[in-house]
Structures are given as structure tokens and as C-alpha cells.
Design a protein around this motif. Structure first.
Motif, short mmCIF file in Angstrom:
data_model
loop_
_atom_site.label_atom_id
_atom_site.label_comp_id
_atom_site.label_asym_id
_atom_site.label_seq_id
_atom_site.Cartn_x
_atom_site.Cartn_y
_atom_site.Cartn_z
N MET A 34 -17.73 17.42 29.85
CA MET A 34 -17.53 18.33 28.73
C MET A 34 -16.07 18.76 28.74
O MET A 34 -15.43 18.81 29.80
N GLY A 35 -15.59 19.10 27.56
CA GLY A 35 -14.19 19.45 27.48
C GLY A 35 -13.90 20.50 26.42
O GLY A 35 -14.75 20.80 25.58
N TRP A 36 -12.69 21.04 26.51
CA TRP A 36 -12.17 21.96 25.50
C TRP A 36 -10.92 21.33 24.87
O TRP A 36 -10.07 20.80 25.58
N PHE A 37 -10.86 21.43 23.57
CA PHE A 37 -9.71 20.97 22.82
C PHE A 37 -9.27 22.10 21.90
O PHE A 37 -10.03 23.05 21.67
N ARG A 38 -8.06 21.99 21.36
CA ARG A 38 -7.61 23.01 20.42
C ARG A 38 -6.74 22.37 19.34
O ARG A 38 -6.14 21.32 19.56
N GLN A 39 -6.71 23.05 18.21
CA GLN A 39 -5.90 22.57 17.09
C GLN A 39 -5.24 23.75 16.42
O GLN A 39 -5.92 24.63 15.89
N ALA A 40 -3.91 23.75 16.47
CA ALA A 40 -3.13 24.79 15.82
C ALA A 40 -2.81 24.36 14.40
O ALA A 40 -2.82 23.15 14.10
N PRO A 41 -2.51 25.29 13.51
CA PRO A 41 -2.19 24.94 12.13
C PRO A 41 -1.06 23.93 12.05
O PRO A 41 -0.01 24.11 12.68
N GLY A 42 -1.28 22.86 11.31
CA GLY A 42 -0.26 21.85 11.12
C GLY A 42 -0.05 20.92 12.29
O GLY A 42 0.88 20.09 12.26
N LYS A 43 -0.88 21.03 13.31
CA LYS A 43 -0.72 20.19 14.49
C LYS A 43 -1.98 19.37 14.75
O LYS A 43 -3.05 19.69 14.23
N ASN A 44 -1.82 18.33 15.55
CA ASN A 44 -2.97 17.52 15.92
C ASN A 44 -3.83 18.23 16.95
O ASN A 44 -3.36 19.09 17.69
N ARG A 45 -5.09 17.83 16.97
CA ARG A 45 -5.98 18.37 17.99
C ARG A 45 -5.52 17.86 19.35
O ARG A 45 -5.17 16.69 19.50
N GLU A 46 -5.55 18.73 20.37
CA GLU A 46 -5.06 18.34 21.68
C GLU A 46 -6.03 18.74 22.78
O GLU A 46 -6.78 19.71 22.66
N PHE A 47 -5.97 17.99 23.86
CA PHE A 47 -6.79 18.25 25.02
C PHE A 47 -6.33 19.52 25.72
O PHE A 47 -5.14 19.77 25.85
N VAL A 48 -7.31 20.32 26.19
CA VAL A 48 -7.01 21.53 26.94
C VAL A 48 -7.54 21.42 28.37
O VAL A 48 -6.79 21.60 29.33
N ALA A 49 -8.83 21.15 28.51
CA ALA A 49 -9.44 21.09 29.84
C ALA A 49 -10.75 20.32 29.76
O ALA A 49 -11.36 20.24 28.69
N ALA A 50 -11.19 19.79 30.90
CA ALA A 50 -12.45 19.06 30.94
C ALA A 50 -13.06 19.19 32.33
O ALA A 50 -12.36 19.45 33.32
#
Length: 121
Positions: A34-50
Motif C-alpha cells: 500500500m502506498g501514499w501519493f500526492r498531487q499539488a495543483p498544476g503538478k503530476n501525482r507523485e510518490f510519497v511513501a509505501a
């Protein structure tokens, strides 16, 4: 299908903390990680932790190492403890689950709807 629901997002000041939760439902015996990802306005979704299920191995993006901690307490609940938050951590955070493959890649099999985290100065 493995529905996932995130909770715990909100507004916090710089330097503060938040704890995100991810609840899984349905059949989870095929889940590898399982993992966490994040996406800021105007940016691509990125990996955070797994975190992997079998060994509980943990993986972090360089940008969050030492500040964020991923954990799980059973097969169906996962957490992301976020400390020392910065403005650049502002994003929609998604939890995800996968049956196989590279845990840092975006190609997860199941995704939650996301929860907003806003860090203000």
C-alpha cells in the motif's frame, strides 16, 4: 475491487502535524503493498511513501524522509503520520494498493478518492 477511503486531511500551519488514515474494504488477501501519493495543483501525482504487507518494508520519497512515517495496524488500515509540515506539502493525498510490482511507481491497482492537506504559513 478493493475500495479505499482516506481521512484526516485538513488545514495546518507550517511546522504542524497531521495523521492521514486509509481504510480498505473488500477482499485484501491479494494485496502486496500500500502506498501514499500526492498531487499539488498544476503538478503530476507523485510518490510519497509505501509499505509492503509481507515484510512491512517501508519506502519514502526523499522530500519526506525524516518527517513522514507510514504504518499499518492490520490488513485493512494504513496511516501516514506527517510532522514538520511545509507549505510545499500542500496537495491532495491519495492512498493506493497494489497486487504486485514496484511500490514507488504510480501503477497501483486501487485508489482512494483523496484527502486535501493544506499547509499555511
Amino acid at each position: 475491487q478493493v475500495p479505499l477511503v482516506e481521512s484526516g486531511g485538513g488545514l495546518v500551519q507550517t511546522g504542524g502535524s497531521l495523521r492521514l488514515s486509509c481504510q480498505l474494504s473488500g477482499r485484501t488477501n491479494s494485496i502486496y503493498a500500500m502506498g501514499w501519493f500526492r498531487q499539488a495543483p498544476g503538478k503530476n501525482r507523485e510518490f510519497v511513501a509505501a509499505i509492503t504487507y509481507s515484510t512491512s518494508s517501508k519506502y519514502y520519497a526523499d522530500s519526506v524522509k525524516g518527517r513522514f512515517t507510514i504504518s499499518r495496524d492490520n490488513a485493512k488500515k494504513m496511516y501516514l503520520q506527517m510532522n514538520s509540515l511545509k507549505r510545499e506539502d500542500t496537495a491532495v493525498y491519495y492512498c493506493a494498493a497494489r497486487n504486485r510490482g514496484v511500490v514507488t511507481a504510480l501503477s497501483y491497482d486501487y485508489w482512494g478518492q483523496g484527502t486535501q492537506v493544506t499547509v499555511s504559513s
